[in-house]
Each structure stands twice: as structure tokens, then as C-alpha cells.
Design a protein around this motif. Structure first.
Motif, PDB file in Angstrom:
ATOM      1  N   ALA A  37       0.857  -1.187   0.000  1.00 44.86           N
ATOM      2  CA  ALA A  37       0.000   0.000   0.000  1.00 44.86           C
ATOM      3  C   ALA A  37       0.888   1.230   0.000  1.00 44.86           C
ATOM      4  O   ALA A  37       2.051   1.175   0.430  1.00 44.86           O
ATOM      5  N   SER A  38       0.339   2.348  -0.464  1.00 46.67           N
ATOM      6  CA  SER A  38       1.099   3.594  -0.480  1.00 46.67           C
ATOM      7  C   SER A  38       0.243   4.712   0.102  1.00 46.67           C
ATOM      8  O   SER A  38      -0.935   4.848  -0.223  1.00 46.67           O
ATOM      9  N   VAL A  39       0.861   5.484   0.991  1.00 44.70           N
ATOM     10  CA  VAL A  39       0.180   6.579   1.676  1.00 44.70           C
ATOM     11  C   VAL A  39       1.063   7.812   1.610  1.00 44.70           C
ATOM     12  O   VAL A  39       2.287   7.723   1.779  1.00 44.70           O
ATOM     13  N   VAL A  40       0.445   8.953   1.378  1.00 46.83           N
ATOM     14  CA  VAL A  40       1.132  10.244   1.418  1.00 46.83           C
ATOM     15  C   VAL A  40       0.747  10.935   2.719  1.00 46.83           C
ATOM     16  O   VAL A  40      -0.437  11.182   2.970  1.00 46.83           O
ATOM     17  N   LEU A  41       1.743  11.243   3.542  1.00 47.78           N
ATOM     18  CA  LEU A  41       1.497  11.839   4.845  1.00 47.78           C
ATOM     19  C   LEU A  41       1.447  13.360   4.764  1.00 47.78           C
ATOM     20  O   LEU A  41       2.021  13.975   3.865  1.00 47.78           O
ATOM     21  N   THR A  42       0.777  13.939   5.736  1.00 44.73           N
ATOM     22  CA  THR A  42       0.732  15.388   5.886  1.00 44.73           C
ATOM     23  C   THR A  42       1.173  15.743   7.296  1.00 44.73           C
ATOM     24  O   THR A  42       1.080  14.925   8.212  1.00 44.73           O
ATOM     25  N   GLY A  43       1.647  16.969   7.472  1.00 49.38           N
ATOM     26  CA  GLY A  43       2.060  17.432   8.789  1.00 49.38           C
ATOM     27  C   GLY A  43       0.970  18.254   9.447  1.00 49.38           C
ATOM     28  O   GLY A  43      -0.217  18.094   9.164  1.00 49.38           O
ATOM     29  N   GLY A  44       1.376  19.147  10.328  1.00 47.08           N
ATOM     30  CA  GLY A  44       0.411  19.992  11.005  1.00 47.08           C
ATOM     31  C   GLY A  44      -0.275  19.263  12.146  1.00 47.08           C
ATOM     32  O   GLY A  44      -0.089  18.067  12.360  1.00 47.08           O
ATOM     33  N   ARG A  45      -1.116  19.993  12.875  1.00 47.68           N
ATOM     34  CA  ARG A  45      -1.701  19.417  14.084  1.00 47.68           C
ATOM     35  C   ARG A  45      -2.644  18.260  13.778  1.00 47.68           C
ATOM     36  O   ARG A  45      -2.687  17.278  14.517  1.00 47.68           O
ATOM     37  N   ASN A  46      -3.382  18.336  12.675  1.00 48.58           N
ATOM     38  CA  ASN A  46      -4.315  17.255  12.376  1.00 48.58           C
ATOM     39  C   ASN A  46      -3.598  16.044  11.784  1.00 48.58           C
ATOM     40  O   ASN A  46      -3.944  14.900  12.095  1.00 48.58           O
ATOM     41  N   GLY A  47      -2.614  16.280  10.937  1.00 52.88           N
ATOM     42  CA  GLY A  47      -1.834  15.165  10.412  1.00 52.88           C
ATOM     43  C   GLY A  47      -1.089  14.435  11.509  1.00 52.88           C
ATOM     44  O   GLY A  47      -1.080  13.195  11.563  1.00 52.88           O
ATOM     45  N   ASN A  48      -0.470  15.185  12.422  1.00 51.12           N
ATOM     46  CA  ASN A  48       0.247  14.562  13.528  1.00 51.12           C
ATOM     47  C   ASN A  48      -0.710  13.917  14.525  1.00 51.12           C
ATOM     48  O   ASN A  48      -0.400  12.889  15.131  1.00 51.12           O
ATOM     49  N   GLY A  49      -1.890  14.516  14.684  1.00 53.42           N
ATOM     50  CA  GLY A  49      -2.898  13.907  15.551  1.00 53.42           C
ATOM     51  C   GLY A  49      -3.347  12.556  15.032  1.00 53.42           C
ATOM     52  O   GLY A  49      -3.564  11.609  15.813  1.00 53.42           O
ATOM     53  N   LEU A  50      -3.480  12.439  13.719  1.00 51.71           N
ATOM     54  CA  LEU A  50      -3.836  11.155  13.112  1.00 51.71           C
ATOM     55  C   LEU A  50      -2.739  10.125  13.354  1.00 51.71           C
ATOM     56  O   LEU A  50      -3.018   8.964  13.705  1.00 51.71           O
TER      57      LEU A  50
END
Length: 260
Positions: A37-50
Motif C-alpha cells: 500500500a502507499s500513503v502520502v502523509l501530511t504534517g500539522g496538528r491534524n496530520g500529527n494527531g492522526l
């Protein structure tokens, strides 16, 4: 491209937990169907919260982490290991705690890397890495990511594509260097809208009162130059994951009746 689907949760904690459960299921399904599987991550408070919710999830071990390909949607162009870099934060929240294959983890270049302080050269390097990972059915210069995660800024920016700046207007390149970003640090690297739209599923995360106007604006389809979040769409699914505070200014016809 798909029409947006909305899910509204009671608060940001529940949103993060539900998003983590949803992502685990999506990864397991993709691994069952294609082996990886391939996932693209994001930062910020919501990305890090996930990511924090993923780390604490009892279902975490359902994922075969060694068969997960990880990319980033954008990065702050800072030295490797800088605490403000998205990949540094992701490692602290989750990545260092699971059994990833280092060859399948693809952080964006740092400002002390082989391209020095040239974000355009670093963006070109990352674009080449993405292109090398493409399979026979990939035609946008990037892999067909299973899930691409995006946070939504109060100004409707996604990744490091800000309203009216050159990056959001880019139609040919898959990765761009960003200079003069209104949010510090001003120099960044970002996927472009064409690269984002190559993903099978695009998930946009927004929580908090400060995101309410941005969410309402982006979902009113004003145009991606003025509101970059409105241009983020997946090939098979476009999912907005919100808490009630971020959804507070949505018109009634958009607010999903079955939200938790």
C-alpha cells in the motif's frame, strides 16, 4: 474525479481516532489486493494527531508496516532532523515505533542535503524519485497513491500550495519549490495539484473553529487558485474528515446528516 464526501465528528480527538481506524482498514485492504500500500502523509496538528492515534490504536498491528510505501505531500525546507520538519514529527509520533522498511520511506530532501539550499533542485530530485516508483498503470508522473492525506489551513492552503502563489498554478510539474510562503518557514517543497489528483483517495483533515471559514469556502467551489483545498480531488474518492467546530459554517445542504 470524485465529488466530495463529508464526515463530521464530535471533536478533534474522535476525528483523529476515526480517521486512524479508517486508514488502517484502507491500508489492509490495499495490501490484501496488491501486496503493498502507499500513503502520502501530511504534517500539522491534524496530520500529527492522526499519526498519534494510529500509534495508540489497538488495531495498529493489523498493518504489515514492512509493505507500506510512505511519501510526503510537502515539507519545510530545513536541515535534516529539524524538529519543524514534517518527517521529523512523523517519526516521533509513529514511524519510529513500527517496523517500516527504510527503503519504502521517502522523505522530501532537506536543506542540508545534496541540493543545498536550492528548493527547486530538491523538488526536481523528489519528482524523479516519484517517477521512478511509477508502475505500468501510472500516467501522472507519480504512483497511484492509495491514500493521500492533506491538512487544510485557515487560508485554505493544502500541502504547501497557498492561494494565488505560483505553486497552486502549476500544471506540468509534480513537485515544486515554494518561496515566500505566508506561513513560516517561507521556503518549502510541495506536491502540485496534478500529483495530488493522481491518488486513488484524497482525504482532507480539518478540526477547530479557525478552520470553519476555510472549509466552507473550499466546499463552495470558488476555484483552486483562490482556495487550493477546493482543487484537491481523488480518482476514486475525495473525503473531508471534520470535527463539528470546523464544520460549523457549512450550509445545511452540505452538512451530512449521518455524521457522528
Amino acid at each position: 474525479m470524485t465529488a466530495a464526501q463529508l464526515v463530521v465528528h464530535r471533536d478533534k480527538e474522535l476525528m483523529a481516532q476515526a480517521a486512524a481506524a479508517r486508514l488502517i482498514t484502507r491500508i489492509v485492504d490495499a495490501q490484501s489486493a496488491r501486496g503493498s500500500a502507499s500513503v502520502v502523509l501530511t504534517g500539522g496538528r491534524n496530520g500529527n494527531g492522526l499519526l498519534a492515534a494510529l500509534a495508540s490504536s489497538p488495531a495498529r498491528d493489523a498493518v504489515d508496516w514492512s509493505r507500506l510505501e510512505l511519501w510526503w505531500g510537502d515539507e519545510r525546507f530545513l536541515p535534516e532532523g529539524d524538529p519543524e520538519r514534517n518527517d521529523t514529527q512523523a517519526r516521533a509520533e509513529l514511524l519510529d515505533a513500527v517496523g517500516l522498511d527504510p527503503a519504502r520511506v521517502h522523505p522530501m530532501p532537506a536543506s542540508d542535503g545534496p541540493d543545498g539550499d536550492d528548493p527547486e533542485a530538491a523538488a526536481e530530485r523528489y519528482a524523479a524519485e516519484l517517477a521512478k516508483a511509477c508502475g505500468p498503470g501510472d500516467h501522472a508522473g507519480v504512483p497511484s497513491f492509495d491514500v493521500l492525506l492533506l491538512g487544510v489551513g485557515p487560508d485554505t492552503h493544502i500541502a504547501s500550495l497557498f492561494p494565488e502563489l505560483p505553486g497552486v498554478r502549476e500544471t506540468a510539474l509534480t513537485v515544486v519549490g515554494v518561496r515566500g510562503a505566508p506561513k513560516p518557514p517561507p521556503t518549502r517543497i510541495s506536491l502540485t495539484l496534478p500529483a495530488i489528483r493522481a491518488a486513488r483517495e484524497v482525504w482532507l483533515l480539518a478540526a477547530g473553529e479557525d478552520k470553519a471559514e476555510a472549509v466552507a469556502l473550499a466546499l463552495s467551489e470558488p476555484g483552486e487558485i483562490q482556495a487550493p483545498a477546493s482543487g484537491a480531488r481523488g480518482q476514486q474518492r475525495t473525503l473531508w474528515l471534520l470535527d463539528r467546530a470546523a464544520a460549523a459554517k457549512l450550509p445545511p445542504q452540505l452538512y451530512p446528516p449521518a455524521s457522528a
